[in-house]
Design a protein around this motif. Sequence first.
Motif, PDB file in Angstrom:
ATOM      1  N   UNK A 279      -3.898  -4.990  -2.711  1.00  0.00           N
ATOM      2  CA  UNK A 279      -3.428  -6.233  -2.125  1.00  0.00           C
ATOM      3  C   UNK A 279      -4.016  -6.495  -0.770  1.00  0.00           C
ATOM      4  N   UNK A 280      -4.243  -5.730  -0.004  1.00  0.00           N
ATOM      5  CA  UNK A 280      -5.358  -5.626   0.913  1.00  0.00           C
ATOM      6  C   UNK A 280      -6.605  -5.752   0.556  1.00  0.00           C
ATOM      7  N   UNK A 281      -7.176  -5.100  -0.015  1.00  0.00           N
ATOM      8  CA  UNK A 281      -8.478  -4.859  -0.914  1.00  0.00           C
ATOM      9  C   UNK A 281      -8.693  -6.601  -0.822  1.00  0.00           C
ATOM     10  N   UNK A 282      -7.634  -7.410  -1.607  1.00  0.00           N
ATOM     11  CA  UNK A 282      -8.055  -8.718  -1.652  1.00  0.00           C
ATOM     12  C   UNK A 282      -7.227  -9.368  -0.861  1.00  0.00           C
ATOM     13  N   UNK A 283      -6.859  -8.864   0.108  1.00  0.00           N
ATOM     14  CA  UNK A 283      -6.654 -10.030   1.208  1.00  0.00           C
ATOM     15  C   UNK A 283      -7.921  -9.608   2.572  1.00  0.00           C
TER      16      UNK A 283
END
Length: 450
Positions: A334-338
């Motif tokens: 999710x952090x990478x998506x953000x």
Amino acid sequence: MEIEIATIGGYEEVGRQMTAVRAGDDVVVFDMGLNLSQVLIHDNVETEKMHSLDLIDMGAIPDDRIMSDLEGDVKAIVPTHGHLDHIGAISKLAHRYDAPVVATPFTIELVKQQVEGESKFNVGNDLVKMSAGETMSIGDSGQVELEFVHVTHSIIDAINPVLHTPEGAVVYGLDKRMDHSPVLEDPIDMKRFREIGREGEGVLCYIEDCTNAGRKGRTPSESVARRHLKDVMTSIEDYDGGIVATTFSSHISRVSSLIEFAKDIGRQPVLLGRSMEKYSGTAERLGFVDIPDDVGMYGHRKSVDRTFKRIMKEGKENYLPIVTGHQGEPRAMLTRMGRGETPYELDEGDKVIFSARVIPEPTNEGQRYQSERLLKMQGARIYDEIHVSGHLREEGHYQMLDALQPQHVIPAHQNLKGFAPYVDLAESQGYALGRDLHVTRNGNMIQLVE
């Protein structure tokens, strides 16, 4: 029989749990955990390649050097459940002890994976499976017995171990909530706790996790979180863009609910991230959960990105990615998506469901804040706190003291500030600090019976 307790880790923080109980000449170690916040601070450090003494100095794993002061032999290492703050140091410390690791089947499988992934320390301890409700003789005296009592927590197959001695039982009470209507498992075995409190010499000592001791009322059941999650997902059923969900990878009950509700709203669930693949794959293999055949699980970075490309090609409205990153961990999905580092493109109005709470610790709080800001900057709408805790609140603690009626109580799994509400509760029930209520620190010994 002499009974002595060494409080080794988890008595100044939430993490790196480790406690040793000596009954005569026999010692049982409960938990060997990692302090996740210390590891997260050193994000660029590969802790799995570090020497155990360096990890001790860094505050990442328990300082077990106090064990040399215990006059006895370790007969068993007993983790209560599979969270890393309880098993994460087994792969780094267990080789120092000529003793088997004894745990429930799911926990043993996670320990096995942990050990195999960090072969540097050559941990060769036997791994022994024991299920809730079973007992095992400890040592040669025939007077000490280990029992597993089933409890409910935010991971499946959790137990509270009980060491039965001629002087009474030592109950190691980390971690649990009092769930009478769980999603995947049996309810907590309160009947057995009440029996232990009233049979033989009763309970000599109760070691208790104080994480939520300062919160009034009782911790809701997992079935409450399930209803909340269903309500949220049904409310956005008609949205024709992207919906992404995140939760604790080890929370198999919650992951199974996400999978079910994704299908109910016409979306194909897919599990993305190394720990998602690890925990759900293990739970399915051992028969704890039945995940539909068409639900993909992808942990490797390249296979995750390929899946994201497929989702973008076939339409975000057709999928529910269930991803790692609920605490804003820097390398999680999710952090990478953000940060825009995946092929999955977030658009204005896309929904992100956090079926988890921020672990109240500065590193997590900062990282989670940063992750949410990045997601919002891309237009995401945040659905937060769809969760129930895995830890007892005030009324649960009261019920446990009432059931066990222990002679001595030792608060654990917190810092001094976190112990304070539990101390107040115990004192209201007749315990006295310094007499039979023992607030302690890492590296201390408590002599219960001389």
